[in-house]
Design an enzyme around this catalytic site. Structure first.
Site, mmCIF file in Angstrom:
data_model
loop_
_atom_site.group_PDB
_atom_site.id
_atom_site.type_symbol
_atom_site.label_atom_id
_atom_site.label_comp_id
_atom_site.label_asym_id
_atom_site.label_seq_id
_atom_site.Cartn_x
_atom_site.Cartn_y
_atom_site.Cartn_z
ATOM 1 N N SER A 76 0.871 -1.184 0.000
ATOM 2 C CA SER A 76 0.000 0.000 0.000
ATOM 3 C C SER A 76 0.909 1.236 0.000
ATOM 4 O O SER A 76 1.988 1.201 0.573
ATOM 5 C CB SER A 76 -0.918 0.000 1.215
ATOM 6 O OG SER A 76 -0.255 0.546 2.314
ATOM 7 N N VAL B 154 1.159 4.300 1.399
ATOM 8 C CA VAL B 154 1.682 4.960 2.611
ATOM 9 C C VAL B 154 2.669 4.062 3.331
ATOM 10 O O VAL B 154 3.731 4.498 3.756
ATOM 11 C CB VAL B 154 0.538 5.386 3.555
ATOM 12 C CG1 VAL B 154 1.118 5.904 4.871
ATOM 13 C CG2 VAL B 154 -0.302 6.471 2.911
ATOM 14 N N CYS B 155 2.334 2.763 3.423
ATOM 15 C CA CYS B 155 3.255 1.853 4.121
ATOM 16 C C CYS B 155 4.586 1.801 3.419
ATOM 17 O O CYS B 155 5.629 1.759 4.040
ATOM 18 C CB CYS B 155 2.745 0.423 4.151
ATOM 19 S SG CYS B 155 1.079 0.286 4.673
ATOM 20 N N SER B 156 4.543 1.784 2.084
ATOM 21 C CA SER B 156 5.808 1.664 1.362
ATOM 22 C C SER B 156 6.698 2.844 1.687
ATOM 23 O O SER B 156 7.893 2.685 1.904
ATOM 24 C CB SER B 156 5.571 1.612 -0.141
ATOM 25 O OG SER B 156 4.535 0.725 -0.416
#
Lengths: 184, 156
Positions: free
Chosen positions: B40, B42-44
């Site tokens: 996803s 933002v997580c990356s």
């Protein structure tokens, strides 16, 4: 665009170590933490140029390095190249060259840009090869992390993180609001 | 999970044939970064940022683990693609059990929330932060917590 009172602040104030465009007496300062290989920063590059044009003497722009070197393998050396050009008073020439040629940032490309802006002295080559400016780039990076940079580009307006989008109109509105009397 | 609480012990897979147990890291500060999902956006960004900060974590002798409910094969592909140099732990079976233990599970999404924990070398939680799921919490809180652990350590 109201600025969020809880928004993170720049922990390293704009100072003599910074590369700046515009007057120190400008009413608004815009600091960008950017990565030369990041496509979002590439998209922000012409927007920053446009806000500089529209704001004129009211704006001072500062660029600091925030290379995500694992994701963008050329970003750190590109940042060092801009700093090395900066040591010959041509930071912004290299900065612009890099953002205008984001898809070609290998070492040979960097040396080619150096030739074009006439900083390709042995001193420049040695700085790049010896990573003379790596520590300086890292200082920028860590100052960003401590100021709440969580991705690139991240902007600060008068030292407060701009959490809204950096689309032209949104950024302009935030800068105009910061420039309005009674907001200092 | 307030500061001063002993960190709930766990053992999770990090590769098909390796597990990580929190108790193995007693004696070193541990940073746990729960996140909703591999891939996803933002997580990356968040994981890529932590990846760049590994030298800073090392200065504090701290280890960093990312934790989500994704399986090990997904973690492996994600870590390879993003060139992550720290372990991602699979809170996969029973799903989200460790995230639940840390109060970091979002029932409605069936994912871990975006929660950060700094655990001291004695295994006690010293700092935690839960970020809105869509917001990358950055790293300033984690770094400040690690710095204050060191300062406390110096005083004792």
């Amino acid at each position: 665009m109201n600025s969020d009172p809880h928004s993170p602040r720049l922990v390293l104030p704009v100072g003599v170590r910074d590369h700046t465009q515009g007057s120190a007496k400008a009413t608004v300062s815009l600091v960008e933490y950017g990565d030369y290989e990041c496509p979002y920063c590439g998209a922000a590059y012409p927007i920053v140029k446009e806000v500089q044009k529209r704001m004129g003497v009211k704006l001072r722009f500062v660029f600091r390095n925030f290379p995500l070197g694992n994701m963008h393998p050329h970003a750190s050396l590109a940042a060092e190249a801009a700093e090395a050009a900066g040591a010959q008073d041509k930071f912004w020439e290299m900065h612009d060259m890099l953002y205008e040629n984001q898809d070609a940032l290998a070492k040979n490309d960097l040396l080619g840009y150096a030739r074009r802006i006439q900083v390709d002295s042995p001193r420049f080559v040695a700085a790049l090869t010896g990573h003379e400016f790596a520590e300086r780039v890292r200082e920028d990076f860590l100052s960003g992390v401590k100021s709440g940079v969580n991705g690139t580009p991240t902007f600060y307006i008068n030292g407060i993180r701009h959490n809204a989008s950096y689309e032209l109109e949104v950024l302009m509105q935030a800068l105009e609001a910061a420039a309005a009397p009674g907001r200092h | 999970m307030p500061a001063g609480t002993p960190a709930p012990p766990f053992e999770l897979k990090c590769t098909p044939d390796q597990t990580v147990s929190l108790s193995d890291f007693r004696g070193r500060p541990v940073v746990l970064a729960f996140y909703p999902a591999d891939w996803s956006p933002v997580c990356s960004d968040q994981m890529s940022l932590y990846n760049e900060l590994l030298p800073e974590f090392e200065k504090h002798n701290a280890v960093l683990f990312g934790i989500s409910v994704d399986g090990i094969w997904c973690h492996g592909a994600f870590a390879r693609d993003r060139k992550l140099h720290f372990p991602l732990l699979a809170d996969f079976e029973p799903k989200g059990r460790v995230s639940h233990l840390y109060g970091a599970y979002l029932d409605k999404d069936g994912e871990s929330g975006r929660a950060l924990f700094v655990i001291d070398k004695k295994g006690v939680i010293r700092w935690s932060y839960i970020s809105p799921t869509g917001v990358n919490p950055g790293a300033e809180g984690v770094l400040a917590a690690l710095e204050s652990l060191e300062a406390d350590g110096g005083r004792k």
